[in-house]
Design a protein around this motif. Structure first.
Motif, PDB file in Angstrom:
ATOM      1  N   ASP A  74       0.836  -1.181   0.000  1.00  0.00           N
ATOM      2  CA  ASP A  74       0.000   0.000   0.000  1.00  0.00           C
ATOM      3  C   ASP A  74       0.883   1.248   0.000  1.00  0.00           C
ATOM      4  N   ARG A  81      -0.148   4.297   2.258  1.00  0.00           N
ATOM      5  CA  ARG A  81       0.177   4.147   3.677  1.00  0.00           C
ATOM      6  C   ARG A  81       1.671   4.406   3.905  1.00  0.00           C
ATOM      7  N   ILE A 127      -5.094   9.390   5.473  1.00  0.00           N
ATOM      8  CA  ILE A 127      -4.877   8.463   4.372  1.00  0.00           C
ATOM      9  C   ILE A 127      -5.930   8.674   3.296  1.00  0.00           C
ATOM     10  N   GLU A 178      -5.415   9.657  -0.564  1.00  0.00           N
ATOM     11  CA  GLU A 178      -5.960   8.828  -1.649  1.00  0.00           C
ATOM     12  C   GLU A 178      -6.715   9.687  -2.647  1.00  0.00           C
TER      13      GLU A 178
END
Lengths: 337, 303
Positions: free
Chosen positions: A35, A38, A50, A54
């Motif tokens: 990820d 992250r 987060i 995104e």
């Protein structure tokens, strides 16, 4: 007409290849179990932060949408933004690419300058010691782990004998020559600054030598075989029978005909050297595309990886096109179709 | 050179039936032995195979292949106890270098085998069936060839997570385009040969034509490429290990060892030097073997 049509078709063919390449890279780099968001946000990031990240990078949308967004940006010269340092990828590539190009060009020249005479010596003195030596040199240099050789040379020439700088591209205490092409050797020549040119030459010596080994090996082996083959052709026997001096036969008749396959290989050599730059730049801390690729891959930074892949693919395609065109220059009998 | 038919059971019969083949092999072997370098290559490879598969029984400190620490002897130079010196945890570099041989040889075999099989199958299909299938496969191959493999392998390994297994996977799936191109070109030309035409005329089915007539005739080209490729596969794996996306500690792998030793280079030259020499020897052995193979099998290069 024939040549122009050929050129146009080849140039247009680059487009589908690049689209295909972008799809392949996009799929691979987005199928990751890791990820990156992250990773970029850091270990203490909250769910909210987060989510915000995104949204910022558009990774909350489905993959095809992300791809279309990427392609839309590409047409405007926008290669996205790095998640790690928040720089536009296009800007970073513009900064790093000249360093890699400089390294690849210098090592290609080195490869030709060393490889061609070695091949000629091997062919002329076939099965005698120059041939054996060149064979062993070629086979050893192709077998050498260049990153290891680079380290050993750093240790001996740099740390023990203090002959050459160990890593980097230029002396940090000296101001860079004014930026024209980004290639320091060229820039310092443009500025007529021989002192800087000398420094840049010292810094590029070791990495370029390591990078050149592959070219030396490939050119030596391939060209030797081709020279030997051409030497047996009728026109060479004819020339020899007519009393043309051996030296003239070798340079004027044989070499020109034997070089075609070597020139054809230059395109692949260029690609291999781009691959090699990943290792060389890591060892010598050379601030180029290879080092950038390693750093981006380690942090799962999609956009730089995509950008690098496309740039390298584009370059490789263009170089191969140039190689195909140059056949006609060397051998006028070749027709394009 | 005559063997009585049925003289010595199935072996004798086989020899009698395949006299031409045996003769050809014998000639190839002779040509191969003529080149001292190729024989040296075979010797190196036999030595490496021996080291790789018996090494774990005779290395002096088998525990050092894993994660152990002997702080009191960390970073010691080569000595009688530690031929290649010790690393930053006091582990024996000799033991780890020997241990890594097996890992590299197996990984190299897997990469060339998987990449080769994918390439041969795709290339065979493309070459034999032609038309749209050929176009599709070959354009994909072109795209893959556009991309210097290590960038893609780097991306894949990074994405899957750094480990030696993932590095092998990444290299295997970027390894095939060369074989695909080679086999496709071979099949295209062999397909038009008279004996294939003859087989087709007497009603041989497609698998029979492909497997009995076409593929065996591509084999020498594939063998040459594979033997030349093996060293390159070992190098690429070590390169990924060196960058840090391949083998992870405490797995003993040449590239990873060289990379780790880099930190200690100024005062521990032996740490990186010996794994590098081992790797050079391996790649060199396979390259001169490949060179010898090519001289024997590739008629163009036979001079």
């Amino acid at each position: 007409m024939g040549f122009r049509y050929y050129l146009l078709r080849r140039v247009l063919l680059i487009i589908p290849v690049l689209i295909g390449l972008s799809i392949v890279t996009f799929v691979i780099s987005h199928m990751v179990p890791g990820d990156p968001i992250r990773l970029a946000a850091g270990p203490q990031a909250t769910a909210e932060q987060i989510h915000k990240l995104e949204e910022e990078f558009g990774v909350d949308k489905p993959l095809p949408v992300q791809y279309l967004n990427y392609m839309r940006g590409l047409f405007k010269g926008d290669l996205g933004i790095s998640m790690m340092n928040r720089h536009p990828v296009a800007m970073d590539l513009r900064r790093y690419f000249p360093a890699t190009l400089e390294l690849v060009l210098v090592s290609t020249v080195l490869g030709v300058v060393i490889g061609v005479p070695m091949a000629m010596a091997a062919a002329v003195f076939r099965d005698r010691w120059p041939d054996q030596v060149s064979r062993i040199v070629a086979l050893s240099s192709i077998s050498m782990p260049v990153f290891w050789l680079g380290m050993i040379l750093q240790l001996i020439l740099g740390m023990t004998w203090h002959l050459l700088p160990i890593s980097g591209r230029f002396d940090p205490r000296v101001p860079f020559p004014p930026n024209v092409t980004g290639m320091l050797l060229v820039d310092s020549l443009v500025a007529a600054d021989l002192h800087s040119f000398g420094i840049a030459l010292k810094y590029i010596a070791l990495p370029a030598f390591c990078q050149a080994l592959l070219g030396i090996a490939l050119i030596t082996r391939l060209l030797r075989a081709d020279i030997l083959e051409v030497m047996e052709r009728d026109f060479v026997i004819m020339a020899r029978a007519s009393g043309v001096p051996e030296r003239v036969i070798l340079f004027k008749y044989v070499l020109k005909n034997a070089l075609i396959a070597t020139v054809a290989m230059m395109g692949f050599l260029f690609g291999w050297q781009l691959s090699g730059s990943v290792m060389i730049e890591t060892v010598f801390d050379w601030p180029g595309v290879g080092l950038y690729a390693v750093k981006s891959a380690m942090t799962l930074d999609f956009m730089p990886i995509m950008g690098i892949t496309l740039l390298v693919g584009l370059l490789f395609t263009i170089v191969n096109l140039l190689v195909d065109i140059s056949y006609g220059v060397i051998d006028p009998r070749i027709r394009y179709g | 050179m005559s063997v009585a038919v049925g003289a010595r059971g199935w072996w004798g019969r086989w020899r009698a039936e395949n006299q031409g083949l045996i003769e050809e092999w014998r000639r190839s072997l002779y040509r191969f032995r003529q080149s001292r370098l190729s024989v040296l290559g075979v010797a190196i490879i036999i030595f490496l195979l021996f080291v790789a598969f018996t090494g774990r029984y005779w290395v002096p400190y088998a525990d050092d292949a894993g994660f152990t620490t002997h702080v009191e002897i960390r970073l010691q130079g080569p000595s009688r106890d530690n031929l290649f010196g010790t690393d930053e945890y006091g582990r024996d570099v000799f033991t780890r270098t020997v241990w890594a041989t097996q890992i590299s040889l197996i990984a190299g075999t897997v990469i060339v085998l998987v990449g080769g099989v994918i390439g041969i199958v795709l290339g065979g299909i493309a070459g034999y069936f032609g038309g749209a299938v050929n176009e599709l496969i070959m354009r994909l191959t072109d795209i893959m060839l556009t991309m210097p493999g290590i960038f893609l392998a780097l991306a894949i390994t990074a994405a899957l997570g750094p480990s030696i297994l993932h590095a092998v996977v990444a290299l295997s799936i970027t390894w095939w385009p060369g074989y695909c191109r080679l086999v496709q070109a071979q099949v295209l030309s062999i397909r038009e040969e008279d004996y294939v035409e003859a087989a087709r005329c007497i009603g041989a089915n497609r698998p029979r034509i492909i497997f009995n007539h076409i593929l065996p005739n591509c084999l020498s080209a594939i063998m040459v490429k594979a033997s030349m490729d093996f060293g390159f596969a070992v190098l690429s794996l070590a390169a990924l290990g060196f960058i840090g996306v391949g083998a992870q500690p405490p797995v003993p792998e040449w590239g990873a060892m060289i990379s780790k030793g880099r930190e200690f280079l100024p005062y521990g030259w032996w740490y990186s030097t010996f794994p590098g020499i081992a790797m050079f020897l391996t790649v060199f052995g396979f390259n001169i073997l490949g060179d010898g193979f090519r001289d024997v099998l590739d008629p163009r290069a036979r001079r």
